[in-house]
Design a protein around this motif. Structure first.
Motif, PDB file in Angstrom:
ATOM      1  N   MET B   1      22.701   4.183  27.143  1.00  0.00           N
ATOM      2  CA  MET B   1      21.262   4.292  26.922  1.00  0.00           C
ATOM      3  C   MET B   1      20.769   3.123  26.090  1.00  0.00           C
ATOM      4  O   MET B   1      19.800   3.226  25.385  1.00  0.00           O
ATOM      5  CB  MET B   1      20.947   5.598  26.193  1.00  0.00           C
ATOM      6  CG  MET B   1      21.446   6.841  26.862  1.00  0.00           C
ATOM      7  SD  MET B   1      21.316   6.774  28.634  1.00  0.00           S
ATOM      8  CE  MET B   1      19.649   6.279  28.910  1.00  0.00           C
ATOM      9  N   ASP B  19      34.545  -7.683  30.362  1.00  0.00           N
ATOM     10  CA  ASP B  19      33.478  -7.516  31.344  1.00  0.00           C
ATOM     11  C   ASP B  19      32.776  -6.178  31.125  1.00  0.00           C
ATOM     12  O   ASP B  19      33.406  -5.128  31.251  1.00  0.00           O
ATOM     13  CB  ASP B  19      34.114  -7.546  32.739  1.00  0.00           C
ATOM     14  CG  ASP B  19      33.071  -7.354  33.806  1.00  0.00           C
ATOM     15  OD1 ASP B  19      31.937  -6.988  33.445  1.00  0.00           O
ATOM     16  OD2 ASP B  19      33.381  -7.565  34.983  1.00  0.00           O
ATOM     17  N   PRO B  20      31.505  -6.235  30.753  1.00  0.00           N
ATOM     18  CA  PRO B  20      30.822  -4.962  30.429  1.00  0.00           C
ATOM     19  C   PRO B  20      30.876  -3.979  31.600  1.00  0.00           C
ATOM     20  O   PRO B  20      31.051  -2.785  31.397  1.00  0.00           O
ATOM     21  CB  PRO B  20      29.389  -5.410  30.138  1.00  0.00           C
ATOM     22  CG  PRO B  20      29.261  -6.759  30.771  1.00  0.00           C
ATOM     23  CD  PRO B  20      30.631  -7.393  30.716  1.00  0.00           C
ATOM     24  N   ILE B  21      30.803  -4.479  32.824  1.00  0.00           N
ATOM     25  CA  ILE B  21      30.755  -3.531  33.950  1.00  0.00           C
ATOM     26  C   ILE B  21      32.068  -2.768  34.038  1.00  0.00           C
ATOM     27  O   ILE B  21      32.098  -1.548  34.167  1.00  0.00           O
ATOM     28  CB  ILE B  21      30.479  -4.291  35.262  1.00  0.00           C
ATOM     29  CG1 ILE B  21      29.075  -4.889  35.193  1.00  0.00           C
ATOM     30  CG2 ILE B  21      30.628  -3.362  36.445  1.00  0.00           C
ATOM     31  CD1 ILE B  21      28.654  -5.621  36.429  1.00  0.00           C
ATOM     32  N   THR B  22      33.173  -3.467  33.953  1.00  0.00           N
ATOM     33  CA  THR B  22      34.462  -2.785  34.155  1.00  0.00           C
ATOM     34  C   THR B  22      34.905  -2.083  32.903  1.00  0.00           C
ATOM     35  O   THR B  22      35.672  -1.132  32.950  1.00  0.00           O
ATOM     36  CB  THR B  22      35.551  -3.785  34.561  1.00  0.00           C
ATOM     37  OG1 THR B  22      35.490  -4.860  33.610  1.00  0.00           O
ATOM     38  CG2 THR B  22      35.324  -4.325  35.951  1.00  0.00           C
ATOM     39  N   SER B  24      32.763  -1.306  29.876  1.00  0.00           N
ATOM     40  CA  SER B  24      31.882  -0.393  29.133  1.00  0.00           C
ATOM     41  C   SER B  24      31.953   0.996  29.759  1.00  0.00           C
ATOM     42  O   SER B  24      32.220   1.153  30.937  1.00  0.00           O
ATOM     43  CB  SER B  24      30.439  -0.905  29.198  1.00  0.00           C
ATOM     44  OG  SER B  24      29.963  -0.725  30.512  1.00  0.00           O
ATOM     45  N   SER B  25      31.672   1.991  28.910  1.00  0.00           N
ATOM     46  CA  SER B  25      31.867   3.364  29.390  1.00  0.00           C
ATOM     47  C   SER B  25      30.548   4.137  29.378  1.00  0.00           C
ATOM     48  O   SER B  25      29.741   3.987  28.464  1.00  0.00           O
ATOM     49  CB  SER B  25      32.861   4.082  28.481  1.00  0.00           C
ATOM     50  OG  SER B  25      32.607   5.481  28.558  1.00  0.00           O
ATOM     51  N   LEU B  26      30.338   4.933  30.405  1.00  0.00           N
ATOM     52  CA  LEU B  26      29.117   5.771  30.477  1.00  0.00           C
ATOM     53  C   LEU B  26      29.392   7.184  29.960  1.00  0.00           C
ATOM     54  O   LEU B  26      28.575   8.077  30.080  1.00  0.00           O
ATOM     55  CB  LEU B  26      28.633   5.840  31.930  1.00  0.00           C
ATOM     56  CG  LEU B  26      27.534   4.851  32.331  1.00  0.00           C
ATOM     57  CD1 LEU B  26      27.174   5.024  33.780  1.00  0.00           C
ATOM     58  CD2 LEU B  26      26.311   5.043  31.458  1.00  0.00           C
ATOM     59  N   PRO B  29      26.719   9.026  27.354  1.00  0.00           N
ATOM     60  CA  PRO B  29      25.464   9.477  27.981  1.00  0.00           C
ATOM     61  C   PRO B  29      25.689  10.567  29.019  1.00  0.00           C
ATOM     62  O   PRO B  29      25.009  11.596  29.020  1.00  0.00           O
ATOM     63  CB  PRO B  29      24.899   8.220  28.616  1.00  0.00           C
ATOM     64  CG  PRO B  29      25.935   7.180  28.515  1.00  0.00           C
ATOM     65  CD  PRO B  29      26.890   7.583  27.437  1.00  0.00           C
ATOM     66  N   ILE B  30      26.690  10.407  29.863  1.00  0.00           N
ATOM     67  CA  ILE B  30      26.931  11.439  30.877  1.00  0.00           C
ATOM     68  C   ILE B  30      27.212  12.756  30.191  1.00  0.00           C
ATOM     69  O   ILE B  30      26.637  13.802  30.516  1.00  0.00           O
ATOM     70  CB  ILE B  30      28.089  11.026  31.804  1.00  0.00           C
ATOM     71  CG1 ILE B  30      27.625   9.882  32.697  1.00  0.00           C
ATOM     72  CG2 ILE B  30      28.531  12.210  32.644  1.00  0.00           C
ATOM     73  CD1 ILE B  30      28.653   9.490  33.731  1.00  0.00           C
TER      74      ILE B  30
END
Lengths: 312, 1044, 260
Positions: B1, B19-22, B24-26, B29-30
């Motif tokens: 968020m 690499d933020p895409i690989t 970073s963790s959601l 928020p989930i």
């Protein structure tokens, strides 16, 4: 400032989507632009730096060389989609719990509500009716809008803009769209919702919607303003000239836009005549809307062209 | 968020290690949103189960509180019951029952004994007999259907079967079994014999137990009749019922009475009782008993519920509100924008009655509504506002007059047609043709005769309706003779100053307008000289005024000092305005006009007009012909004020008394401008604009229409159609933007919606101010709220076509002439007179006019109509009461039309369920010795008849207190008379007629006050004898009795 | 409606601060119950162990009004009974300047006691076409025995305000017993046959009442000690009140006085 009134409008179940619209559209526009501009900058750098171009083809900032060049849909994309799905569900549930369908009393043919407004997604059209002949505002314009949207792919001649967020490759298209959607559509929806009160009169936000309000407002046709009253065909001719004039002027302006700069000219080169004319027509018609709105709101012009068959 | 957080442009940002895409963790928020999702789910469930179903909570509460209340009440109930069962009567009854039962015990035992013997025998024989019977019958059938050849053999078989023998084991009383053998025939006899015996036994048992069962019934009714509420057992029952009380939507469904609206009829679905759970409980539940919670109280008026069974009528048809909604109080009561029938406020509950009871003028159980209607007609609202049912006479008159004209035209046409046919017939080719045409002509002439009869009937009706037309205000053609000139403008500028309780409202007139109106009124008046009246005796006048019954309608004395009725004007200051001569004429006969009015010529008919036709200047209901044409005149004042049949002297006395009713310091600026003709012209316009003619007869405005809105359906006007003017926004914000808010404020200050508006004087709201009290406003608002486009199917409206219709119609007349001020029509109804100081001490109560409860059963309808036409019952000696000359209060002559008289007669008969037409059954005449017996009884020392009843002898009649027997034969119904002399108190509790004159003695009534020698031998009913005597009572007989 | 925005707002909060609690919701308003049970005053028979009493007289000042002559011509049998003229009994002033036929009773102060109704009836006689006594006091529900000692037929017609009205004729020698269940000061009793006949029946809830006699005195005995309001009533001159205090085993004396 009549807050009660303002709240009443904003709180109307029918208007919730509009209130949301006013917040969400700008946000997503900003968000989209942010990404687009970032990408454009990257592309600019890649073009200058061939080495980088070899190793890096993820059109995305930021990056490091050791990062993978590709990432998988699962989990990296799907998890985001999944997350969004949850958020939307939560919102929808709260919405549906707290708000019932806005039902009203049994219809009474002897009693029309005032103001009687179209559902939020049609308010723009309804607002158009103020400025144009019902026939034009209700039939012609909507048709053109739809056809225009259909036409877009056929007059888009720049494959480089496909498949990712970019502004550089799409200036013309995006700006046109934003003008058409934001300015012409959203603004009119907003006016229809917040500005138009009883008798479809113009109330500035926060003014009390007084059913007994009386205002002096007479709209005259163009030829009346010009003092030409000696019936047809003169009136028609006056209108025709005015319209002709408009087409000429805005056609020329549109052309100037189309050939604005190097990039545009390149595209222009690729255009066939048909594509060019189509583009011209739609744009000219589109300009007509704000022009007419201004004419009405500033100069109280009712019709520019009056003929026995149709009025413009 | 993190997207929401402000951060630097992308490229200026330090590039992260991973690499933020690989990387970073959601997850967080989930996780959070999953939690939120669950919570919203919970919320959804709660909302579904309780949030949207408040009634569940209510019902649980209800059960708790109700149980508590029942438990508390149980001992009390038990006590009461104990008291009843302990009472001597009950004990005696029980005693009697037991005795009866013991008395029949032996007999019953005997029967039982016999049955014990009979029963087994019957059972033993039944089976073999029935089998045998079926076989025999089968055989017979075979025989019948067999062909000749085989008949013979079948005959034999049948014969065999008939002979048997059949052996049956018959059990004997001692238990042994005796084997008997029968032929089929014998067995049948035996079987039937036993059956018959059994029947006899049963019949005997029934005979025996009859008395005891009868007693038992009495015993049960005894208790139920005396219990004030439920029994202890019932309380128990209720408690057990509560124990398995199901929490659910309680719903009344009825497809026949659903709301009829623009979108057709929707079936009635009322779920009100899902929250108001106690409404129909057998125990009366007050908020106190239910822990101070009004929600659970039972219906405030049981009687209403018994008349309108909720199973049929539901709740919303009367109370309004949204019967289907169960989600909340606001929704259920329909108090939200889009519900067109919101719950009636408590103060206006009566409004709900009106949509079905439109035709009723008087509803026992809707006092507020009655008051509202009374106010509406009394304050003259209908003068400006058309309203169905109110002031129908003028419309009626117009329609009658129209149909008369139409018929006249038709008649001419038919006449011409006839002529034409005849002439064509004369010139016809063949005789047949001529014949046919002549017949046609004859038919047409008959047709004319028919039309003539209709015309006659209508003319009579027209004259009738002419008499019925009344105006709320006085006739202003008489101003010049009636009023003091200077007084008029003062009055018009503010009537309430002069007479606070007046029905004349205050109009929004400025000084100049007042003068103009006054001028027109004055100059439009008739110019005549009334005969000079010598002055009378005020003291005498005062006595007359107070005793003759003027105070039933009029009041006198100011503010709190006022006594008398509110139906007519308060006369405290009448002396300041009135002219003596006119007043005398008015009191002597209020119906008398100076000039008759001709609706055809649309002007007053003058003596000259009569002279021009060589006719005498005479007009009254008998001489209503217009001298200038074949039509009727308005020959009476359109006033409800009746004629009290006072002599001229008495009229002078009363008038002189009234002339003294004035303030000494009363002074009025002189008003010469009333003669200014220009002013009058302006005045005329104003009179028209403000609709003065709605309540007054004003020359030049006799046919003026009503200027106000039609209020018949005012209650269901869409709120958008009620113009709150500049107060709309305020109303919406303060929450009185609804019909009630509109009516309340409008009635309190009719000009309220003009507030802040800039208007020309004549564009302003015209409604005048009636100075209504808040209570009166409440009553009128109730009436208006109830005046709606009925949404209940007409099948459920109260519009009976039998006697009850007559009752409905009758009440309108009773109200029109204010009969209830003097007479009692329903038990418990209070009259104006009985509350006057004059009638407070017990002796003077005898002077009150008679109660009319049960009048229809008492008097002969034919006599009643005669009496109503002329209450003096005499053409010559009219200054008296026809029936009760001893009453000082006078039954006045109302100048009722025949139609009205008949209506009243039907009304009274319907009230006491008497059929019409009435055929009097004269009691059989007396034989000569019966006559002598009757005389003796009638005049016996112990029989008090002639002590109280008038005898026509002036000396004794003065202090008599009951009607003259001479009236009996034509006035009374014989059956009623008998009931009356035997049991007066049951017919009229507390009457002066003493009870106990006769006592029951072996199936007949005998004189109870003394032992009359000559009647000892008389075996018939003494009361009967008296009645028969009274019904042949004549003046001669009376003279004969009084002379002794 | 507001709920939606609240909901979304809370959602926003939870978003911002990551995490959050339940969202607002509507709860059906519960009607709190008030246990209100009206308590009945405990009434009991008075304790007469040390009772007191009241005596007194009602004096009359001024000119005794002339009473109307009653003409009984209509009823000879009655006329004979009284030798000489009969006068109306509206105001009877005794020779000692006291007033007869005044009803005295304890108006206030007895509410806390309950009394049983005496079984033996009061007597109202019709003698010589006059009701005797002219003023009669009874207790609520107490029987009133009506006698007719005349040759003539009478009818007894009480005109109460609080009780039920009735009207029964009574032949010579007959008798009957009736009672009045509700307190009333006083019930006029008429006879429609003989308009001049008049009597007053006072119905009171307790036995503490009296009527002035030929010497204008009265006496009320064994009253429970306490403070009382004592009222006198006269058909023509209306009512008067006095406060008295009854001490144990003592006797009070009070004076009333009417003036004509």
């Amino acid at each position: 400032m009549d807050w009660a009134q303002l709240w009443e409008i904003a709180a109307k179940p029918d208007n919730i989507p509009i209130v949301a619209l006013l917040v969400l559209i700008p946000f997503f526009t900003w968000y989209g632009f942010r990404q687009a501009l970032a990408n454009d900058r990257l592309i600019a750098r890649l073009e200058n730096d061939k080495e980088l171009a070899k190793t890096h083809n993820r059109k995305l900032e930021p990056y490091r060389e050791e990062w993978d060049q590709k990432v998988y849909v699962w989990p990296y994309l799907l998890r985001v989609e999944f997350f969004v799905a949850i958020v939307v569900t939560v919102i929808l549930m709260i919405w549906s719990i707290t708000l019932n369908a806005p039902l009203e009393e049994p219809a009474n043919p002897n009693l029309t509500m005032n103001p009687s407004k179209a559902p939020w997604y049609f308010l723009g059209l309804q607002e158009m009716l103020v400025y144009f002949d019902p026939w034009i505002a209700g039939v012609l314009m909507p048709t053109l809008i739809i056809v225009g949207l259909m036409v877009i792919p056929y007059i888009d001649l720049n494959p480089l803009g496909n498949g990712y967020y970019t502004f550089r490759q799409r200036k013309f298209a995006i700006l046109t769209f934003l003008f058409g959607f934001m300015v012409l559509w959203l603004v009119m929806v907003f006016i229809g919702t917040f500005i138009r009160g009883p008798g479809w009169m113009w109330f500035w936000p926060g003014a009390t919607w007084d059913h007994h309000r009386l205002i002096f407002e007479t709209n005259r046709d163009l030829h009346e303003i010009l003092g030409i009253t000696s019936g047809q065909p003169w009136i028609g001719l006056v209108g025709a000239t005015a319209v002709g004039l408009y087409v000429a002027v805005f056609g020329w302006l549109t052309h100037k836009l189309i050939v604005w700069n190097e990039f545009n000219r390149k595209i222009y080169e690729r255009m066939t005549l048909v594509q060019y004319l189509t583009l011209q027509t739609f744009l000219v018609v589109m300009w007509a809307l704000p022009v007419k709105i201004l004419l009405r709101l500033l100069f109280r012009v009712k019709y520019v062209m009056v003929t026995p068959w149709f009025n413009i | 968020m993190s997207i929401l957080r402000k951060r630097p442009r992308l490229e200026d940002r330090p590039v992260p290690e991973k690499d933020p895409i690989t990387t970073s963790s959601l997850a967080t928020p989930i996780a959070i949103f999953s939690l939120l999702l669950i919570l919203t789910l919970v919320w959804a469930l709660y909302d579904e189960i309780l949030g949207l179903r408040p009634w569940i909570g209510y019902q649980r509460d209800f059960v708790k509180t109700y149980q508590k209340a029942l438990v508390e009440m149980k001992p009390v109930r038990a006590q009461e019951e104990a008291a009843i069962y302990g009472s001597n009567e009950y004990q005696e009854l029980e005693q009697a029952l037991q005795e009866a039962e013991t008395a029949i015990k032996p007999a019953l035992a005997e029967i039982e004994q016999e049955e014990r013997i009979l029963g087994p025998k019957l059972t033993a024989i039944t089976k073999p007999f029935t089998t045998a019977r079926s076989r025999v019958q089968a055989a017979i059938y075979l025989l019948e259907t067999a062909n000749e050849s085989s008949k013979a053999s079948l005959e034999e078989d049948l014969q065999k079967l008939r002979e048997g023998p059949y052996t049956v084991e018959i059990p004997e009383p001692d238990g042994s079994l005796v084997e008997k053998s029968y032929s089929y025939g014998e067995m049948e006899e035996e079987f039937n014999a036993l059956k018959v015996k059994q029947g006899e036994l049963q019949a005997r048992t029934v005979e025996l137990v009859r008395p005891s069962t009868q007693l038992r019934r009495e015993l049960n009714t005894f208790a139920s009749a005396r219990l004030t509420s439920v029994t202890e057992a019932q309380v128990e029952g209720l408690l057990t019922r509560l124990d398995n009380f199901r929490v659910e939507i309680k719903q009344i469904y009825n497809a026949d009475i659903g709301r009829v609206a623009a979108n057709g009829q929707t079936p009635l679905v009322d779920r009100c009782e899902s929250c108001h759970a106690g409404v129909r409980e057998p125990v009366i539940l007050t908020p106190e008993t239910m822990g101070g919670n009004p929600l659970f109280a039972s219906h405030s008026n049981r009687e209403l519920l018994t008349i309108h069974d909720p199973e049929t009528f539901g709740c919303t048809p009367c109370h309004n509100g949204n019967g289907v909604a169960t989600v909340g109080v606001k929704e259920g009561h329909g108090n939200y924008k889009h519900w067109l029938w919101p719950l009636y406020p408590k103060a206006h509950f009566d409004a709900g009655c009106l949509q079905c009871h439109e035709a009723d003028r008087h509803l026992e159980l809707a006092p507020t509504l009655n008051a509202g209607k009374q106010l509406f007609s009394q304050r003259g609202c209908q003068g400006c506002h058309p309203r169905e049912g109110f002031e129908p006479e003028p419309r009626l008159l117009r329609s009658v007059q129209k149909s008369i004209l139409d018929l006249r035209l038709e008649r001419n046409e038919v006449e011409q047609e006839t002529q034409r046919t005849i002439s064509t017939a004369d010139r016809a080719e063949t005789n047949e043709e001529a014949d046919r045409l002549y017949n046609q002509a004859d038919a047409l002439t008959l047709n004319i005769a028919d039309i003539d009869t209709q015309l006659d009937r209508l003319t009579v009706r027209e004259a009738d309706v002419m008499l019925e037309v009344k105006k709320v205000g006085p006739n202003l053609k008489e101003v010049k003779t009636k009023l003091k000139k200077e007084w008029i403008p003062v009055w018009i500028s503010n009537p309430h100053d002069f007479r606070p309780t007046t029905k004349m409202p205050r109009f929004r007139l400025d000084e100049q307008q007042v003068q103009a109106v006054s001028a027109y009124i004055w100059q439009s008046g008739i110019d005549v000289e009334l005969p000079q009246q010598s002055s009378g005796d005020p003291q005498q006048g005062e006595i007359l005024f107070e005793t003759r019954g003027c105070l039933a309608c009029h009041s006198i004395g100011e503010e709190s000092g006022a006594t008398g009725g509110t139906f007519a004007a308060n006369l405290s200051r009448v002396g300041e305005k009135a002219n003596y001569d006119y007043l005398v004429r008015w009191i002597h006969n209020p119906k008398e006009r100076t000039l008759p009015y001709c609706p055809i010529h649309q002007r007053d008919i003058t003596p000259e007009d009569y002279a021009s036709q060589g006719l005498p200047f005479q007009f009254d209901p008998q001489h209503a012909q217009c001298p200038l044409g074949d039509h009727l005149l308005q020959v009476q004042q359109p006033t409800v004020m009746p004629n009290l049949r006072l002599s001229w002297d008495e009229s002078r006395d009363v008038a002189s008394y009234l002339m003294m009713q004035a303030h000494e310091d009363a002074a009025y600026p002189d008003a010469e401008y009333l003669d200014d003709s220009n002013l009058a012209k302006q005045g005329q316009a104003l009179v028209k604009h403000f609709g003065c003619a709605g309540c007054h007869e004003i020359s030049g405005f006799e046919n003026e229409g009503k200027i106000g809105t039609d209020l018949t359906k005012e209650g269901s006007k869409p709120i958008e159609r009620l113009d709150f003017g500049l107060l709309t926004t305020q109303a919406k914000q303060e929450g009185w933007y609804n019909a009630k808010g509109f009516f309340d404020r409008k009635l309190a200050d009719p000009s309220v919606w003009d507030q802040g508006k800039v208007k020309e004087p004549l564009e302003r709201l015209r409604m005048p101010n009636h100075e209504l009290s808040s209570e009166e406003i409440n009553q009128l608002t109730t009436f208006l709220l109830g005046s709606v486009e009925s949404v209940i199917p007409t099948t459920h409206h109260y519009a009976p076509d039998d006697d009850r219709e007559e009752i409905q119609k009758g009440w309108w007349l009773v109200a029109k002439y204010n009969c209830m001020a003097c007479h009692q029509f329903s038990p418990g109804q209070e009259t104006v007179l009985e509350n006057l100081p004059l009638y407070q001490d017990p002796d003077s109560r005898d002077q009150l006019p008679p109660s009319l409860v049960g009048e229809g059963a008492r008097v002969n309808p034919n006599w009643l109509s005669r009496f109503l036409r002329n209450p003096a019952l005499s053409e010559t000696d009219t200054n008296r009461n026809g029936v009760r000359p001893y009453l000082k209060a006078r039954m006045p002559s109302f100048g009722l039309s025949d139609g009205e008289i008949q209506q009243l007669v039907r009304f009274f008969n319907a009230l006491s369920k008497q059929p019409l037409p009435y055929t009097a059954v004269p009691p059989d005449p007396l034989s000569s010795q019966e006559l002598t017996m009757a005389r003796e009884l009638f005049t016996h020392q112990a029989a008090p008849c002639l002590r109280c009843h008038a005898t026509g002898d002036a000396a004794t009649d003065a202090d008599s207190s009951a009607p003259n027997f001479l009236l009996v034969p034509e006035r009374l119904r014989s059956d009623w008379t008998k009931r009356w002399i035997v049991h007066p108190e049951t017919i009229r509790p507390g009457t002066n007629m003493p009870s106990g004159l006769f006592r029951q003695q072996d199936q007949r009534w005998v004189f109870g006050l003394a032992d009359v020698p000559s009647l000892r031998s008389y075996t018939k009913d003494h009361a009967e004898l008296m009645v028969r005597y009274m019904f042949q009572y004549t003046a001669g007989e009376q003279r004969r009795l009084t002379s002794r | 409606m507001a709920k939606l925005y609240i909901g979304l707002f809370l959602l926003g909060l939870t978003v911002a601060c990551g995490g959050g609690g339940e969202t607002a919701s509507e709860v059906a308003p519960e009607a709190e119950s008030i246990a209100a049970t009206p308590e009945t005053p405990q009434s009991s028979a008075p304790d007469l162990s040390q009772s007191g009493s009241v005596t007194g007289r009602v004096s009359f000042e001024g000119e005794a009004p002339k009473m109307a002559r009653i003409r009984m011509g209509a009823e000879p049998s009655c006329e004979e009974k009284h030798g000489g003229p009969i006068y109306s009994q509206d105001v009877v002033v005794n020779d000692n300047g006291t007033l007869k036929n005044v009803f005295i009773w304890i108006k206030e102060g007895m509410d806390q006691y309950s009394f049983e109704t005496p079984s033996d009836p009061a007597v109202l006689d019709q003698d010589g076409c006059l009701y005797t006594p002219h003023v009669l006091g009874v207790q609520m529900g107490q029987g009133i025995q009506m006698l007719n000692s005349d040759q003539a037929t009478h009818n007894i017609h009480p005109v109460p305000a609080n009780n039920r009205e009735w009207n029964i004729s009574q032949a010579a020698g007959q008798e009957m017993t009736r009672s009045f269940p509700r307190q009333e000061i006083t019930i006029p009793v008429k006879c429609n046959i003989h308009p001049w006949m008049k009597s007053y029946i006072a119905v009171v809830p307790h036995p503490y009442f009296s009527v002035t006699s030929d010497d204008g005195t009265f006496e009320i005995n064994n009253m429970p000690p306490g403070d009382y309001t004592i009222e006198v009533w006269h058909e023509t001159y209306g009512t008067q009140e006095q406060q008295i205090k009854i001490d144990p085993n003592s006797s009070q004396n009070i004076e009333f006085s009417y003036s004509g």
